[in-house]
Scaffold this motif. Structure first.
Motif, PDB file in Angstrom:
ATOM      1  N   GLY A   1      40.498  18.226  24.905  1.00  9.46           N
ATOM      2  CA  GLY A   1      39.978  17.794  23.615  1.00  9.46           C
ATOM      3  C   GLY A   1      41.049  17.722  22.559  1.00  9.46           C
ATOM      4  O   GLY A   1      42.177  18.191  22.746  1.00  9.46           O
ATOM      5  N   ARG A   2      40.686  17.132  21.443  1.00  8.34           N
ATOM      6  CA  ARG A   2      41.580  17.021  20.296  1.00  8.34           C
ATOM      7  C   ARG A   2      40.805  17.377  19.034  1.00  8.34           C
ATOM      8  O   ARG A   2      39.570  17.372  19.008  1.00  8.34           O
ATOM      9  CB  ARG A   2      42.169  15.622  20.184  1.00  8.34           C
ATOM     10  N   ARG A   3      41.512  17.659  17.977  1.00  3.69           N
ATOM     11  CA  ARG A   3      40.892  18.109  16.745  1.00  3.69           C
ATOM     12  C   ARG A   3      40.148  16.992  16.024  1.00  3.69           C
ATOM     13  O   ARG A   3      40.620  15.853  15.991  1.00  3.69           O
ATOM     14  CB  ARG A   3      41.962  18.673  15.798  1.00  3.69           C
ATOM     15  N   GLN A   4      39.012  17.328  15.422  1.00  2.00           N
ATOM     16  CA  GLN A   4      38.409  16.453  14.414  1.00  2.00           C
ATOM     17  C   GLN A   4      39.297  16.505  13.184  1.00  2.00           C
ATOM     18  O   GLN A   4      39.634  17.591  12.704  1.00  2.00           O
ATOM     19  CB  GLN A   4      37.001  16.918  14.058  1.00  2.00           C
ATOM     20  N   GLN A   5      39.675  15.349  12.649  1.00  2.00           N
ATOM     21  CA  GLN A   5      40.606  15.316  11.513  1.00  2.00           C
ATOM     22  C   GLN A   5      40.070  14.562  10.303  1.00  2.00           C
ATOM     23  O   GLN A   5      40.752  14.473   9.282  1.00  2.00           O
ATOM     24  CB  GLN A   5      41.939  14.698  11.949  1.00  2.00           C
ATOM     25  N   HIS A   6      38.863  14.019  10.411  1.00  2.00           N
ATOM     26  CA  HIS A   6      38.287  13.239   9.321  1.00  2.00           C
ATOM     27  C   HIS A   6      36.843  13.650   9.095  1.00  2.00           C
ATOM     28  O   HIS A   6      36.153  14.057  10.034  1.00  2.00           O
ATOM     29  CB  HIS A   6      38.339  11.740   9.638  1.00  2.00           C
ATOM     30  N   ILE A   7      36.376  13.503   7.859  1.00  2.00           N
ATOM     31  CA  ILE A   7      34.979  13.793   7.544  1.00  2.00           C
ATOM     32  C   ILE A   7      34.069  12.800   8.268  1.00  2.00           C
ATOM     33  O   ILE A   7      33.017  13.170   8.789  1.00  2.00           O
ATOM     34  CB  ILE A   7      34.776  13.762   6.019  1.00  2.00           C
ATOM     35  N   SER A   8      34.479  11.532   8.295  1.00  2.00           N
ATOM     36  CA  SER A   8      33.745  10.510   9.040  1.00  2.00           C
ATOM     37  C   SER A   8      34.679   9.909  10.087  1.00  2.00           C
ATOM     38  O   SER A   8      35.852   9.655   9.797  1.00  2.00           O
ATOM     39  CB  SER A   8      33.229   9.417   8.107  1.00  2.00           C
ATOM     40  N   TYR A   9      34.167   9.710  11.287  1.00  2.00           N
ATOM     41  CA  TYR A   9      35.019   9.250  12.375  1.00  2.00           C
ATOM     42  C   TYR A   9      34.149   8.606  13.454  1.00  2.00           C
ATOM     43  O   TYR A   9      32.924   8.777  13.494  1.00  2.00           O
ATOM     44  CB  TYR A   9      35.823  10.410  12.975  1.00  2.00           C
ATOM     45  N   ALA A  10      34.804   7.859  14.331  1.00  2.00           N
ATOM     46  CA  ALA A  10      34.125   7.290  15.503  1.00  2.00           C
ATOM     47  C   ALA A  10      34.968   7.578  16.731  1.00  2.00           C
ATOM     48  O   ALA A  10      36.195   7.458  16.701  1.00  2.00           O
ATOM     49  CB  ALA A  10      33.932   5.791  15.333  1.00  2.00           C
ATOM     50  N   VAL A  11      34.291   7.973  17.796  1.00  2.00           N
ATOM     51  CA  VAL A  11      34.946   8.280  19.060  1.00  2.00           C
ATOM     52  C   VAL A  11      34.255   7.487  20.159  1.00  2.00           C
ATOM     53  O   VAL A  11      33.027   7.399  20.185  1.00  2.00           O
ATOM     54  CB  VAL A  11      34.857   9.791  19.386  1.00  2.00           C
ATOM     55  N   ARG A  12      35.043   6.911  21.063  1.00  2.00           N
ATOM     56  CA  ARG A  12      34.430   6.198  22.188  1.00  2.00           C
ATOM     57  C   ARG A  12      35.287   6.371  23.432  1.00  2.00           C
ATOM     58  O   ARG A  12      36.495   6.612  23.346  1.00  2.00           O
ATOM     59  CB  ARG A  12      34.211   4.723  21.860  1.00  2.00           C
TER      60      ARG A  12
ATOM     61  N   VAL B   1      21.604  13.670  24.985  1.00  2.00           N
ATOM     62  CA  VAL B   1      22.288  14.375  23.904  1.00  2.00           C
ATOM     63  C   VAL B   1      21.688  15.773  23.814  1.00  2.00           C
ATOM     64  O   VAL B   1      20.482  15.925  23.581  1.00  2.00           O
ATOM     65  CB  VAL B   1      22.144  13.635  22.567  1.00  2.00           C
ATOM     66  N   ILE B   2      22.541  16.772  24.011  1.00  2.00           N
ATOM     67  CA  ILE B   2      22.128  18.169  23.933  1.00  2.00           C
ATOM     68  C   ILE B   2      22.740  18.793  22.691  1.00  2.00           C
ATOM     69  O   ILE B   2      23.964  18.760  22.520  1.00  2.00           O
ATOM     70  CB  ILE B   2      22.580  18.969  25.175  1.00  2.00           C
TER      71      ILE B   2
ATOM     72  N   LEU C   1      25.307  12.407  12.661  1.00  2.00           N
ATOM     73  CA  LEU C   1      25.911  11.989  13.923  1.00  2.00           C
ATOM     74  C   LEU C   1      25.008  11.009  14.654  1.00  2.00           C
ATOM     75  O   LEU C   1      23.788  11.182  14.692  1.00  2.00           O
ATOM     76  CB  LEU C   1      26.150  13.206  14.827  1.00  2.00           C
ATOM     77  N   ARG C   2      25.624   9.980  15.249  1.00  2.00           N
ATOM     78  CA  ARG C   2      24.885   9.016  16.060  1.00  2.00           C
ATOM     79  C   ARG C   2      25.565   8.868  17.419  1.00  2.00           C
ATOM     80  O   ARG C   2      26.804   8.787  17.498  1.00  2.00           O
ATOM     81  CB  ARG C   2      24.819   7.650  15.377  1.00  2.00           C
ATOM     82  N   PHE C   3      24.754   8.831  18.469  1.00  2.00           N
ATOM     83  CA  PHE C   3      25.257   8.738  19.834  1.00  2.00           C
ATOM     84  C   PHE C   3      24.736   7.445  20.469  1.00  2.00           C
ATOM     85  O   PHE C   3      23.527   7.219  20.513  1.00  2.00           O
ATOM     86  CB  PHE C   3      24.783   9.938  20.657  1.00  2.00           C
ATOM     87  N   ASP C   4      25.657   6.608  20.947  1.00  2.82           N
ATOM     88  CA  ASP C   4      25.304   5.329  21.552  1.00  2.82           C
ATOM     89  C   ASP C   4      25.868   5.241  22.970  1.00  2.82           C
ATOM     90  O   ASP C   4      26.934   5.807  23.268  1.00  2.82           O
ATOM     91  CB  ASP C   4      25.877   4.154  20.737  1.00  2.82           C
TER      92      ASP C   4
ATOM     93  N   VAL D   1      20.571   8.774  20.150  1.00  2.14           N
ATOM     94  CA  VAL D   1      20.154   9.696  19.082  1.00  2.14           C
ATOM     95  C   VAL D   1      20.870   9.271  17.810  1.00  2.14           C
ATOM     96  O   VAL D   1      22.048   8.897  17.839  1.00  2.14           O
ATOM     97  CB  VAL D   1      20.510  11.163  19.423  1.00  2.14           C
ATOM     98  N   GLU D   2      20.163   9.331  16.686  1.00  2.09           N
ATOM     99  CA  GLU D   2      20.825   9.107  15.401  1.00  2.09           C
ATOM    100  C   GLU D   2      20.401  10.186  14.420  1.00  2.09           C
ATOM    101  O   GLU D   2      19.403  10.874  14.610  1.00  2.09           O
ATOM    102  CB  GLU D   2      20.514   7.712  14.853  1.00  2.09           C
ATOM    103  N   GLN D   3      21.206  10.345  13.399  1.00  2.00           N
ATOM    104  CA  GLN D   3      20.989  11.315  12.327  1.00  2.00           C
ATOM    105  C   GLN D   3      20.872  12.751  12.855  1.00  2.00           C
ATOM    106  O   GLN D   3      20.081  13.557  12.360  1.00  2.00           O
ATOM    107  CB  GLN D   3      19.749  10.939  11.502  1.00  2.00           C
TER     108      GLN D   3
END
Length: 521
Positions: free
Chosen positions: A375-386, A428-429, A460-463, A475-477
């Motif tokens: 893993g790597r650190r979260q570095q932003h308040i808002s971000y997208a990961v894929r 999503v757990i 958070l939203r998971f697609d 899942v969203e929100q």
């Protein structure tokens, strides 16, 4: 006028310590239960930093087996003396177990660093080294005062000579100072400097929460007595409230540039969506001026600001790091970490070139163990990961996918699993305080799939997609505050990573990840 923005190291990079060698600056931060330990950064201008390695990058240096969450490596200090770099730190075994202090050395800060020199009879945490003009070197740390604590978490700063030949402390232990803010508690993080004939002792007080602060004392004699600065604390944000943009400021180290300017690095956090600090404690930079023999932090303002004039140093930008890791390199890049010392060859970049292969281990993300995780650190308040993942579960215990992690009891897992019917599902757990809730799921064909997590603040939203960019929301929100230290406790920041687990069962299965993209929004 050139400006810079804080933080200079965004994300979970707490307890910064800095030293200058000529025109080069080096900085280290704490890593707790993560491996490799103690990232080391290089800068020419105090603003732009590049990671050049980790100090503790071998299992022989750092055995984190059995180390609980938010224990492990605390508060490193980096110093340079006569051609040798020194990094000294505390290894915390457990909540109640031993605090063991040690140091390592290197001629090249990029490594290799030595095996640890463990110090006997060195109580407390947050050790630092001070090299005096006469060639002697001294250890400073914190401890319970010999006469006992006068209030909860009352500590004092102590000093003892370090013999570099024997690599052990020698001579008497001296009590230096028990802080400026009586009753505030947790005197720690000491750093000694000699400036214009005075010995200055900078420490942290008030704990690591919103009452954190930086205080200072001085003496004309190394052994004291130390005079309390009447302006203490010289830096804190506790009077600004728990939802100010920059909070829990403390644990500082000073550095003088080659042009005579003084600067301070320190930790602080950025709460968002309320008093929630998902990214943990980050590294900030602030200027220092001297008046009447005492430091004044950010004169005229007295706080850390988001944007400030840059140091009077030639700007040196490093090549920007890619937002997407295609796993084409022969080794994992420096931003990736494991939880605890990696045991077993559970990851590789060679069996399926251009992919990260994670082999399923029985260990799970919900245990204080070494799971199959990078893993790597979260570095932003808002971000997208894929990511693009190829995984076919062979049994109902097997899972693989994304994890947004605060610790083993506070996390979100976006995982592919097998239903009892034999069909594959992505789900999503949310795990909060050890209790798991399935927030949503979607039956899917096993094999290659695309997973995306998008965080807009604490939402958070998971697609998921079977074809590129053909996203379906699972899942969203979802509530991102689950990933904050304010709910989870502890001292670390959130990580975003990839995992594969047999969840108690041995397995020969694996998951292949084609890429990992992290973009700050």
């Amino acid at each position: 006028m050139r400006m810079f923005r804080n933080p200079i190291l965004p994300g979970f990079y707490p307890d910064p310590s800095i030293c200058r060698v000529g025109e080069d600056y080096y900085m280290v931060t704490s890593t707790f239960e993560y491996f490799p330990g103690v990232p080391i950064f290089h800068s020419k201008d105090l603003v732009n930093w590049r990671q050049i390695g980790h100090v503790l990058d071998r299992p022989s240096q750092l055995n984190l087996d059995g180390t609980p969450a938010s224990r492990g490596i605390y508060a490193p200090t980096i110093r340079y003396h006569e051609g040798i770099f020194y990094m000294i730190t505390t290894f915390v075994e457990s909540a109640t177990g031993a605090r063991k202090n040690f140091f390592v050395t290197a001629a090249d800060p990029a490594g290799d660093w030595s095996e640890p020199y463990w110090l006997n009879d060195a109580p407390g945490i947050d050790p630092s080294l001070f090299f005096d003009d006469d060639g002697k070197v001294y250890y400073t740390g914190n401890r319970v005062p010999p006469e006992g604590q006068q209030y909860p978490k009352h500590m004092e700063i102590w000093l003892q000579e370090l013999d570099l030949e024997t690599k052990q402390l020698t001579g008497p232990k001296l009590s230096l100072w028990d802080g400026a803010l009586k009753q505030i508690h947790a005197q720690e993080g000491p750093h000694l400097y000699k400036i214009n004939g005075y010995y200055y002792l900078v420490i942290a007080e008030g704990g690591t929460g919103f009452t954190h602060s930086v205080t200072i004392a001085r003496s004309s004699s190394l052994a004291g007595p130390y005079e309390n600065c009447k302006m203490n604390p010289i830096l804190t944000h506790r009077h600004l409230g728990s939802q100010y943009g920059i909070v829990n400021v403390g644990h500082a180290d000073l550095v003088e540039t080659q042009h005579g300017e003084w600067w301070m690095v320190c930790l602080a956090s950025r709460p968002y969506g309320g008093p929630y600090r998902n990214m943990g404690r980050e590294t900030f930079l602030v200027p220092v001026a001297w008046e009447n023999g005492w430091p004044v932090v950010n004169p005229g303002r007295g706080i850390i600001e988001w944007e400030m004039p840059s140091p009077n140093l030639p700007e040196k930008r490093w090549p920007s790091l890619p937002v997407c890791d295609h796993f084409d390199a022969p080794v994992l890049e420096e931003r990736w970490n494991f939880i605890r010392t990696p045991r077993g060859q559970f990851w590789n970049l060679t069996e399926n070139p251009g992919h990260l292969r994670l082999k399923l281990k029985p260990e799970s993300m919900t245990q204080e163990v070494n799971p199959s995780f990078v893993g790597r650190r979260q570095q932003h308040i808002s971000y997208a990961v894929r990511t693009a993942m190829a995984f076919t579960p062979k049994g109902t215990t097997e899972t693989a996918g994304f994890v947004a992690l605060q610790n083993h009891n506070f996390q979100y897992r976006f995982e592919c699993a097998m239903l009892s019917s034999g069909k594959a599902v992505v789900r999503v757990i949310c795990r909060e305080n050890g209790i798991e809730t399935e927030l949503g799921s979607k039956v899917i064909e096993a094999g290659k799939m695309f997973l995306k997590l998008e965080a807009i603040g604490q939402s958070l939203r998971f697609d998921v997609a079977k074809e590129a960019e053909q996203w379906e929301t699972v899942v969203e929100q979802a509530d991102g505050t689950v990933l904050s230290t304010d709910k989870a406790g502890g001292f670390v920041g959130a990580y975003i990573g990839l995992f594969a687990s047999g969840n108690g069962e041995a397995s020969s299965n694996y998951a292949d990840f084609d890429y990992f993209e992290y973009v700050g929004l």
